[in-house]
Design a protein around this motif. Structure first.
Motif, PDB file in Angstrom:
ATOM      1  N   UNK A 409       0.822  -1.207   0.000  1.00 22.85           N
ATOM      2  CA  UNK A 409       0.000   0.000   0.000  1.00 22.85           C
ATOM      3  C   UNK A 409       0.852   1.251   0.000  1.00 22.85           C
ATOM      4  N   UNK A 410       2.036   1.168   0.574  1.00 24.66           N
ATOM      5  CA  UNK A 410       2.902   2.333   0.597  1.00 24.66           C
ATOM      6  C   UNK A 410       3.616   2.538  -0.724  1.00 24.66           C
ATOM      7  N   UNK A 411       3.484   1.566  -1.630  1.00 23.84           N
ATOM      8  CA  UNK A 411       4.097   1.730  -2.941  1.00 23.84           C
ATOM      9  C   UNK A 411       5.377   0.945  -3.128  1.00 23.84           C
TER      10      UNK A 411
ATOM     11  N   UNK B  84       2.368   1.463  -8.347  1.00 18.42           N
ATOM     12  CA  UNK B  84       3.088   1.768  -7.106  1.00 18.42           C
ATOM     13  C   UNK B  84       3.031   3.263  -6.827  1.00 18.42           C
ATOM     14  N   UNK B  87      -0.415   4.197  -5.721  1.00 22.15           N
ATOM     15  CA  UNK B  87      -0.674   3.684  -4.382  1.00 22.15           C
ATOM     16  C   UNK B  87      -0.084   4.593  -3.332  1.00 22.15           C
ATOM     17  N   UNK B  88       1.084   5.132  -3.648  1.00 18.45           N
ATOM     18  CA  UNK B  88       1.718   5.969  -2.641  1.00 18.45           C
ATOM     19  C   UNK B  88       0.922   7.232  -2.415  1.00 18.45           C
ATOM     20  N   UNK B  92      -3.361   4.011   3.306  1.00 20.25           N
ATOM     21  CA  UNK B  92      -4.256   2.973   3.838  1.00 20.25           C
ATOM     22  C   UNK B  92      -3.904   2.662   5.263  1.00 20.25           C
ATOM     23  N   UNK B 111      10.612   4.828   6.048  1.00 21.21           N
ATOM     24  CA  UNK B 111      10.997   3.812   5.053  1.00 21.21           C
ATOM     25  C   UNK B 111      10.475   4.140   3.670  1.00 21.21           C
ATOM     26  N   UNK B 112       9.148   4.312   3.563  1.00 16.60           N
ATOM     27  CA  UNK B 112       8.562   4.505   2.231  1.00 16.60           C
ATOM     28  C   UNK B 112       9.017   5.802   1.562  1.00 16.60           C
ATOM     29  N   UNK B 115      12.506   5.048   0.248  1.00 15.62           N
ATOM     30  CA  UNK B 115      12.712   4.025  -0.773  1.00 15.62           C
ATOM     31  C   UNK B 115      11.814   4.221  -1.977  1.00 15.62           C
ATOM     32  N   UNK B 116      10.645   4.817  -1.793  1.00 21.09           N
ATOM     33  CA  UNK B 116       9.738   4.958  -2.936  1.00 21.09           C
ATOM     34  C   UNK B 116       9.849   6.340  -3.537  1.00 21.09           C
ATOM     35  N   UNK B 160       2.517   6.988   9.328  1.00 21.44           N
ATOM     36  CA  UNK B 160       3.268   6.337   8.255  1.00 21.44           C
ATOM     37  C   UNK B 160       2.631   6.598   6.904  1.00 21.44           C
ATOM     38  N   UNK B 161       1.284   6.528   6.869  1.00 18.98           N
ATOM     39  CA  UNK B 161       0.606   6.798   5.598  1.00 18.98           C
ATOM     40  C   UNK B 161       0.715   8.255   5.230  1.00 18.98           C
ATOM     41  N   UNK B 164       3.657   9.943   3.154  1.00 19.79           N
ATOM     42  CA  UNK B 164       3.743   9.923   1.696  1.00 19.79           C
ATOM     43  C   UNK B 164       2.933  11.045   1.066  1.00 19.79           C
TER      44      UNK B 164
END
Lengths: 503, 253, 293
Positions: A409-411, B84, B87-88, B92, B111-112, B115-116, B160-161, B164
């Protein structure tokens, strides 16, 4: 309910043990038990229909007849080279006719009648091999095959240290290896070699003159002068009536040997020189350490390989690509259900000899030893990797899979998900089971002795056969393995607790 | 579809004619739903009504058999980098928090983005600490999830959500796994998000939150949307029998 | 929720095309490798009819394979039964209240999990030969059975312990509350449930026993692998013989493993049986020195 099950189990066990002992006591007093070889064509070999044929068989049958037993009264028992003395001493055979060379060392334990045949050690090579013409030409780092429990190869190595020895369980394995070119030569008694060569006409040839004298005798219980005399009489009769020459021509003529004059009987029943006591630690101390060091090396090499391969397999089984998943599953299911012994034999015969992938420089002076070691390490890696894979998979299952969903969900991509979220936690969760796999690997290295790798189990076999100090030898090796595995178990137990992911 | 500057009229979420089966079971039957920017929608309904499934199809954790889903004008991609990326932008929050157990709270939040979105470590940490402060757990930044209470963990999950910078947040029964005394701390974070204008879709049983903080109640049963009304209207005068039945059962105690 | 969708996304059209491409490439690579192997075998004369024809003769099967199979199955069956008995006794010993009993059993179990099976077989074999305990025809069989029994008895003891520990604690508490003594609790309440829950794990341990009979190869025990090499000796077809034997053994072991998994699944679903101990698919055996998981 459990008590009833237990009682039933106990009854079944008693029944089985009783049946076994009954079947063992089925000895008929009118029978005579003769020990012989089952796999030496021309001398004593089992035919496809189960009966035995060969020169030794004919001699034994003749002797038995003279002692009053018809061929139907004979019970044949296989007498592998390393067990002949045991079989006689334990009354498991009445006498042995099994290409049994008369030696002083053996006279310590058994008595011999005869000899009934004199031959000598010789060399067998592939028909198109012109490099090897005599024993001396082996010195140039040539590869010589030896069969476990026999002495010819060791004798050559003692005299010509440049020779490389490859040990197999049977002569046929050696012959296969010579045929494919993996081994240069096989050495044993000329008559035995001739019998094998006759089986595959044109494939092999014998080279050089026999370079030792081997007298085949009939082994019997030590000190039994009466039986010895009777057997000697029988042998003499066989020679006088021409039956001996006829048997020779019948069995060994096709191999190209012509009947020599029958040998004179040996009068000296006693061995020259007294018994020697073997100093266990002095002779073997260094070898024991070296053998266990080989065990450790095998373990380390295979452990690293299995860890890498196992992780790759686990990733394959978890991947989104169906073909990779299928391949991983197939690999694990096949390998996990194959005995390790079979895998290691395959590595040696299939990969090493047939596919000629030996993993070493063929011209290196230690090519055979290295090749065996590496092939064994390969077999152990292939086998252990399947267990590493399954352990990792079970570890991934312990990670609440909602975390994988959260990551998606975070991608994060599948690769990132696997690398950063799933595998790190999976590894930490299975430290204990991975430790288990490692300890199983340490113990499994003993299987490598099947292809002659000089690790602990092989040395143990050798020491027991040469020193008969069973209890001492057994304790040494048991202790060695306990020392290796117990600390590993404790270490992994501690590591597992320390690095567990707290949920 | 148009991917340029979305006009204010473009709904943030547009679900058209969506159907889904689980084997033979028809769990989503021809769903049509449009959620404008900044709206807070509460999905209500008995278990098995398909509300969780619908929520999960919006960021393609579940696939759909037919129909289309657009997020801010862009069709939801089926796979790959575009999915992806999209989604970011859709946050969620799960019922079971799903924090990464082997990483600290702060690492979970950074993290996200690192990395994303490929943000730098310092930038991510700064933003992370801000968000943790906002949800009230900044002092736990270096602890591991197992050391926090359920309510704290869920708040971290929200942070955390948020890290992003999502356009819309999905909540799948965020308080169902919490002890009663921790429900409010999470609800208050969600309420503050709503006040700031975040588009939210919340699957929940918390009627209080539905009445106070949401703009719209969508009632689902047996895979279809049965009623779609403003909270006051829905709770005081439900139009359908199903809804009346449902409310009768749960509001009694 | 479909299983695949938890770890990774259900594939979209592009991913499906990529998967097909992967499949094609990998299949091509595998065919190439198999082809190369076959070509190598061919050039070494391993594929000649002479080498494979014997497998169609009845003689080969009755003279070699049958005795081998009988040997393997006999050794496995007897070892399993004896190991079960030994394992139950040792497991109960390790759970006993009396400290000396517990200690003795623990030492025994740890020792026999630490020593390799081959070493135990070798020791037993030469011991029996030296003291003439068994007639020579059963010597190797006795050695194999002894080694397998001692080792698997120790493993099963640990499985029993794990099974008892895995029971809900309330079982023991309820028994104690009713006034049962510790020994009675173990015998009447805990063990029966533990044994049932251990069934799948025990079946998979049987696969281990079956495989390990092949270790007897090295003490000249007549089992499948040795017969494979004997076939190779007699017909000069080593590689084909080993391949056929491998196929036979893999099928047998695979069938047993599948049984274990099926048994575990059924026990999980059924409400009448206690929850089964998970068949630890990754691990062959326990670690000495660590407490039961």
């Amino acid at each position: 309910m459990a008590a009833r099950t237990l009682r039933r189990l106990a009854a079944v066990t008693v029944l089985i043990v009783a049946l076994l002992s009954l079947s063992a006591c089925g000895a008929n007093s009118k029978k005579i038990t003769i020990g012989t070889k089952f796999d030496q064509p021309g001398l004593a070999a089992k035919k496809p229909d189960g009966t035995l044929a060969g020169f030794d068989i004919d001699v034994a049958t003749y002797v038995a007849k003279q002692l009053g037993y018809q061929p139907d009264d004979i019970e044949w028992k296989e007498a592998p080279s390393g067990q002949r003395e045991n079989l006689i001493q334990n009354h498991q055979v009445d006498f042995i006719v099994a290409t049994y060379s008369i030696t002083d060392a053996r006279k310590q334990k058994v008595s011999f009648a005869g000899p009934y045949l004199v031959t000598g050690q010789s060399l067998l090579v592939r028909a198109d091999n012109n490099e090897i013409t005599s024993v001396e030409s082996l010195q140039n780092h040539k590869k010589l095959c030896s069969v476990s429990g026999s002495t010819p190869a060791q004798r050559i190595k003692d005299k010509y240290p440049g020779v490389q020895l490859q040990q197999y369980d049977t002569y046929s394995a050696c012959l296969e290896a010579v045929k494919t070119g993996a081994i240069d030569a096989l050495s044993t008694d000329e008559v035995i070699l001739a019998g094998y060569a006759a089986q595959a006409p044109g494939a092999f040839k014998l080279v050089g003159k026999p370079f030792s004298v081997e007298k085949y005798g009939i082994g019997l219980l030590k000190g039994d002068k009466e039986l010895r005399q009777k057997i000697n009489d029988a042998i003499e009769k066989m020679q006088k009536t021409g039956e001996w020459q006829a048997a020779f021509d019948r069995n060994l003529g096709p191999a190209g040997l012509s009947a020599p004059p029958p040998p004179p009987l040996d009068t000296n029943i006693n061995a020259a020189g007294g018994a020697k006591r073997v100093d266990l630690w002095g002779t073997y101390g260094g070898k024991i350490v070296k053998a266990f060091w080989t065990t450790i090396q095998l373990t380390l090499l295979a452990a690293v390989g299995a860890l890498i391969l196992g992780t790759v397999l686990a990733a394959m089984r978890l991947s989104p690509v169906p073909v990779l998943r299928w391949l991983g599953t197939a690999y694990v299911n096949v390998v996990r259900n194959t005995p390790l012994t079979l895998i290691i034999l395959f590595c040696s015969f299939g990969i090493g000899n047939t596919l000629r992938i030996t993993l070493v420089d063929p011209h290196s002076p230690t090519a055979v030893v290295d090749s065996n070691f590496r092939l064994a390490a390969l077999g152990l890696t292939v086998y252990t990797a399947s267990f590493v894979c399954e352990t990792l998979r079970s570890g991934v299952n312990t990670v609440p899979l909602g975390q994988a969903e959260a990551a998606r969900s975070l991608g994060l991509s599948f690769g990132q998900n696997l690398r950063m979220i799933l595998l790190p936690q999976a590894f930490r969760a299975v430290i204990n089971p991975l430790g288990s796999v490692l300890i199983a690997l340490v113990k499994n290295t003993t299987i490598a002795s099947a292809i002659g790798v000089a690790e602990a189990a092989l040395l143990m076999k050798e020491m027991i056969e040469n020193t008969a100090a069973l209890l001492a030898v057994g304790s040494i090796f048991a202790a060695g393995f306990v020392v290796l595995t117990l600390p590993l178990g404790l270490l992994f137990g501690w590591l597992g607790k320390r690095y567990a992911v707290v949920r | 579809m148009v991917t340029g500057e979305p006009s204010p009229a473009t709904p943030m979420i547009s679900v058209k004619g969506v159907n889904k089966h689980f084997g033979a079971l028809h769990v989503l039957k021809d769903i049509n739903l449009e959620v404008p920017r900044g709206q807070v929608v509460v999905l209500l309904g008995p278990s098995g009504s398909g509300k969780s499934t619908l929520c999960r199809t919006i960021n393609r954790l579940e696939t759909i058999d037919s129909g289309s889903i657009h997020i801010d004008g862009d069709l939801l991609p089926e796979e790959g980098r575009k999915l992806a990326t999209l989604r970011s932008e859709v946050g969620m929050v799960f019922q079971s928090f799903n924090l990464f157990a082997h990483k600290t709270i702060l690492e979970n939040v950074t993290l996200a983005p690192m990395k994303v979105r490929r943000k730098g470590k310092d930038e991510a940490r700064k933003k992370g600490l801000e968000l943790l402060e906002r949800v009230g757990v900044a002092n736990q930044a270096d602890k591991y999830p197992a050391q926090l209470s359920g309510g704290q963990q869920q708040r971290v999950a929200i942070a955390r959500s948020l890290a992003m910078g999502p356009k819309v947040m999905l909540f799948d029964e965020p308080t169902s796994a919490l002890d009663p005394e921790m429900v409010n701390e999470v609800l208050s974070v969600m309420t503050s998000l709503a006040t700031e204008g975040m588009t939210m879709i919340v699957v929940t049983h918390e009627m209080g939150f539905a009445r106070r903080a949401s703009n719209r109640v969508v009632f689902m049963a047996d895979g279809t949307i049965v009623e779609d009304a403003e909270p006051d209207e829905f709770f005081t005068a439900p139009k359908s029998n199903r809804a009346r039945d449902f409310l009768g059962k749960i509001l009694d105690h | 929720m479909s299983e695949a969708s938890v770890l990774y996304d259900a594939p979209g059209p592009r991913a499906q095309r990529r998967n097909l491409l992967f499949a094609a490439v990998i299949v091509a690579v595998i065919i190439a490798m198999v082809g190369w192997v076959l070509w190598q075998f061919e050039s070494k004369g391993q594929l000649t009819e002479a080498k494979w024809h014997p497998f169609l003769t009845a003689n080969l099967w009755t003279t070699y394979v049958l005795p081998g199979a009988v040997g393997t199955l006999t050794a496995a069956a007897v070892s399993i039964v004896l190991a079960l008995v030994l394992g139950l006794l040792l497991g109960m010993g390790r759970l006993s209240d009396s400290r000396p009993v517990r200690w003795a059993c623990s030492v025994f179990v740890e020792f026999f999990r630490a020593v390799p099976v081959l070493i135990m077989m070798l020791f037993a074999y030469f011991l029996f030969a030296l003291y003439d305990v068994f007639p020579s025809r059963q010597l190797a069989l006795a050695g194999v059975i002894t080694g397998l029994t001692l080792y698997n008895g120790a493993v099963i003891a640990e499985i029993v312990r794990a099974g008892v520990y895995a029971l809900p604690r309330g079982q023991r508490e309820a028994a104690v509350a009713l006034g049962l003594r510790p020994g009675q609790t173990l015998r009447l309440i805990l063990l029966p449930q533990a044994v049932t829950s251990m069934l799948p794990v025990l079946v998979s341990q049987m696969v281990v026993v079956l495989k390990d009979t092949a270790i007897g190869y090295q003490i000249t025990f007549v089992e499948m692998v040795r017969q494979g090499t004997n076939i190779g000796s007699a017909y000069s077809n080593y590689i084909p013989a080993l391949l056929v034997i491998a196929a036979l053994m893999i099928s047998l072991n695979f069938a047993l493993s599948a049984l274990a998994t099926r048994l575990e699944a059924r026990m999980r679903q059924s409400r009448r049986t206690p929850d089964p101990l998970p068949v630890n698919t990754g691990v062959q055996e326990d670690t000495p020195g660590t407490p039961a998981a």
